[in-house]
Design a protein around this motif. Sequence first.
Motif, PDB file in Angstrom:
ATOM      1  N   UNK A  23       8.318 -12.824  73.045  1.00  0.00           N
ATOM      2  CA  UNK A  23       7.888 -13.313  74.243  1.00  0.00           C
ATOM      3  C   UNK A  23       8.526 -13.946  74.972  1.00  0.00           C
ATOM      4  N   UNK A  24       8.643 -14.162  76.470  1.00  0.00           N
ATOM      5  CA  UNK A  24       9.375 -14.985  77.179  1.00  0.00           C
ATOM      6  C   UNK A  24       8.441 -15.850  78.055  1.00  0.00           C
ATOM      7  N   UNK A  25       8.725 -17.212  77.814  1.00  0.00           N
ATOM      8  CA  UNK A  25       7.968 -18.220  78.585  1.00  0.00           C
ATOM      9  C   UNK A  25       8.862 -18.834  79.692  1.00  0.00           C
ATOM     10  N   UNK A  26       8.269 -18.388  80.844  1.00  0.00           N
ATOM     11  CA  UNK A  26       9.217 -18.789  82.174  1.00  0.00           C
ATOM     12  C   UNK A  26       8.549 -19.824  82.927  1.00  0.00           C
ATOM     13  N   UNK A  27       9.515 -20.866  83.388  1.00  0.00           N
ATOM     14  CA  UNK A  27       9.140 -21.942  84.194  1.00  0.00           C
ATOM     15  C   UNK A  27       9.865 -21.713  85.554  1.00  0.00           C
ATOM     16  N   UNK A  28       9.106 -22.345  86.454  1.00  0.00           N
ATOM     17  CA  UNK A  28       9.629 -22.022  88.134  1.00  0.00           C
ATOM     18  C   UNK A  28      10.737 -22.955  88.040  1.00  0.00           C
ATOM     19  N   UNK A  29      11.698 -22.300  88.839  1.00  0.00           N
ATOM     20  CA  UNK A  29      13.139 -22.945  89.515  1.00  0.00           C
ATOM     21  C   UNK A  29      13.183 -22.649  90.854  1.00  0.00           C
ATOM     22  N   UNK A  30      13.551 -23.564  91.532  1.00  0.00           N
ATOM     23  CA  UNK A  30      14.202 -23.054  92.870  1.00  0.00           C
ATOM     24  C   UNK A  30      15.590 -22.281  92.848  1.00  0.00           C
ATOM     25  N   UNK A  31      15.635 -20.920  93.264  1.00  0.00           N
ATOM     26  CA  UNK A  31      17.010 -20.495  93.150  1.00  0.00           C
ATOM     27  C   UNK A  31      16.816 -18.981  94.109  1.00  0.00           C
ATOM     28  N   UNK A  32      17.949 -18.497  94.428  1.00  0.00           N
ATOM     29  CA  UNK A  32      17.912 -17.473  95.429  1.00  0.00           C
ATOM     30  C   UNK A  32      17.846 -16.025  94.411  1.00  0.00           C
ATOM     31  N   UNK A  33      17.679 -15.021  95.135  1.00  0.00           N
ATOM     32  CA  UNK A  33      17.603 -13.642  94.423  1.00  0.00           C
ATOM     33  C   UNK A  33      16.284 -13.435  93.855  1.00  0.00           C
ATOM     34  N   UNK A  34      15.979 -12.202  93.417  1.00  0.00           N
ATOM     35  CA  UNK A  34      14.506 -11.637  93.089  1.00  0.00           C
ATOM     36  C   UNK A  34      14.537 -11.446  91.655  1.00  0.00           C
ATOM     37  N   UNK A  35      13.496 -11.407  91.166  1.00  0.00           N
ATOM     38  CA  UNK A  35      13.232 -10.931  89.694  1.00  0.00           C
ATOM     39  C   UNK A  35      13.181  -9.364  89.667  1.00  0.00           C
ATOM     40  N   UNK A  36      13.896  -8.849  88.634  1.00  0.00           N
ATOM     41  CA  UNK A  36      13.791  -7.135  88.685  1.00  0.00           C
ATOM     42  C   UNK A  36      12.237  -6.672  88.729  1.00  0.00           C
ATOM     43  N   UNK A  37      11.867  -5.820  89.396  1.00  0.00           N
ATOM     44  CA  UNK A  37      10.749  -5.407  89.352  1.00  0.00           C
ATOM     45  C   UNK A  37      10.031  -4.962  87.773  1.00  0.00           C
ATOM     46  N   UNK A  38      11.071  -4.612  87.097  1.00  0.00           N
ATOM     47  CA  UNK A  38      10.672  -4.042  85.881  1.00  0.00           C
ATOM     48  C   UNK A  38      10.130  -5.135  84.818  1.00  0.00           C
ATOM     49  N   UNK A  39      10.191  -6.551  85.270  1.00  0.00           N
ATOM     50  CA  UNK A  39       9.792  -7.657  84.671  1.00  0.00           C
ATOM     51  C   UNK A  39       8.660  -8.132  85.298  1.00  0.00           C
ATOM     52  N   UNK A  40       8.300  -7.502  86.513  1.00  0.00           N
ATOM     53  CA  UNK A  40       6.960  -8.137  87.029  1.00  0.00           C
ATOM     54  C   UNK A  40       5.830  -7.805  86.301  1.00  0.00           C
ATOM     55  N   UNK A  41       4.907  -8.420  86.031  1.00  0.00           N
ATOM     56  CA  UNK A  41       3.764  -8.199  85.424  1.00  0.00           C
ATOM     57  C   UNK A  41       4.127  -7.590  83.805  1.00  0.00           C
ATOM     58  N   UNK A  42       5.054  -7.899  83.525  1.00  0.00           N
ATOM     59  CA  UNK A  42       5.383  -7.455  81.976  1.00  0.00           C
ATOM     60  C   UNK A  42       4.592  -8.159  81.029  1.00  0.00           C
ATOM     61  N   UNK A  43       3.922  -7.417  80.014  1.00  0.00           N
ATOM     62  CA  UNK A  43       2.962  -8.103  78.895  1.00  0.00           C
ATOM     63  C   UNK A  43       3.650  -9.235  78.087  1.00  0.00           C
ATOM     64  N   UNK A  44       4.967  -9.220  77.921  1.00  0.00           N
ATOM     65  CA  UNK A  44       5.682  -9.978  77.205  1.00  0.00           C
ATOM     66  C   UNK A  44       6.087 -11.184  77.787  1.00  0.00           C
ATOM     67  N   UNK A  45       5.920 -11.155  79.279  1.00  0.00           N
ATOM     68  CA  UNK A  45       6.478 -12.474  80.162  1.00  0.00           C
ATOM     69  C   UNK A  45       5.519 -13.295  80.573  1.00  0.00           C
ATOM     70  N   UNK A  46       5.363 -14.620  80.298  1.00  0.00           N
ATOM     71  CA  UNK A  46       4.484 -15.499  80.443  1.00  0.00           C
ATOM     72  C   UNK A  46       4.876 -16.377  81.369  1.00  0.00           C
ATOM     73  N   UNK A  47       4.548 -16.471  82.666  1.00  0.00           N
ATOM     74  CA  UNK A  47       4.844 -17.484  83.707  1.00  0.00           C
ATOM     75  C   UNK A  47       3.960 -18.753  83.305  1.00  0.00           C
ATOM     76  N   UNK A  48       4.726 -19.854  83.412  1.00  0.00           N
ATOM     77  CA  UNK A  48       4.012 -21.048  82.946  1.00  0.00           C
ATOM     78  C   UNK A  48       4.105 -22.053  84.209  1.00  0.00           C
ATOM     79  N   UNK A  49       3.151 -22.577  84.699  1.00  0.00           N
ATOM     80  CA  UNK A  49       3.135 -23.565  85.798  1.00  0.00           C
ATOM     81  C   UNK A  49       3.511 -24.765  85.587  1.00  0.00           C
TER      82      UNK A  49
END
Length: 194
Positions: free
Chosen positions: A128-154
Motif C-alpha cells: 500500500x502507498x500512503x500519500x501526504x499532500x505536497x505543493x508541486x507542479x504536474x499531475x498524478x497519472x490517471x492510472x493511480x487515481x482512485x487506486x485501491x492500494x493508494x491511500x491519501x492521508x490528509x
Amino acid sequence: MKKVGLYFGTFNPIHIGHLAIANHMVEFSDLDEVWFVITPQSPFKQKKSLLDNHHRYQMVLEATTDCPKLKPSKIEFDLPQPNYTINTLIHLEEKYPEGYNFSLIMGEDNLKGFHKWKNYEVILENYALYIYPRISTGTVSHQFEGHPKINKVDAPIMEISSTFIRKQHAKGKNIKPLLPFRVWKYLDEMNFYR
C-alpha cells in the motif's frame, strides 16, 4: 500483524516537517509504526552535501527518542548502491518474514513520478502507498487515481526543506526552531553544514 509505514529520505537533516508527517501517519491512519529509512545514496541525487550515514542515522535516532511509534532504520546501509526501493522491500521481507506488513509513505510529488520507478507495478501490487499532500507542479497519472492500494492521508502540508535548513545555517541564520532540540544540539556540536 504490525502495520509499518516506510518513510524514505536522506534526512539531511531530519526536521520538524518530517516528524509532523510521520506522527500524523501513526496517529491518523491505520499504521502502527513509521520507520525512517535513511537512504545512503539516491539514484536521483548527487552526494555533495550529504552527511555520513551514521551521522544522519544518529540525528533520526535523536529526533525519535521520545516517540515510541517512530523508529530510525539503517536497512539500506548494507545494500549495494545505487539502491532501488523494490530491493529494500524484498530485503525487509526476508529480514522480517512474519509479523510485519510494510507499506510506503510518500509525498504527492513523488507519486507524480512513481510510474518511472523501477518495478513500480510490482510495488503497487504488493504494498500500500500512503500519500501526504505536497505543493508541486504536474499531475498524478490517471492510472493511480482512485487506486485501491493508494491511500491519501490528509496530513498537514509542510513546506520546510532540509536544503533550506542547510543553506540558511551556513549563512548564520537561526534555524533552531525548525529542528527537534536534540537534533539541533547534535548538529551544532558537530558543526555541520557551516
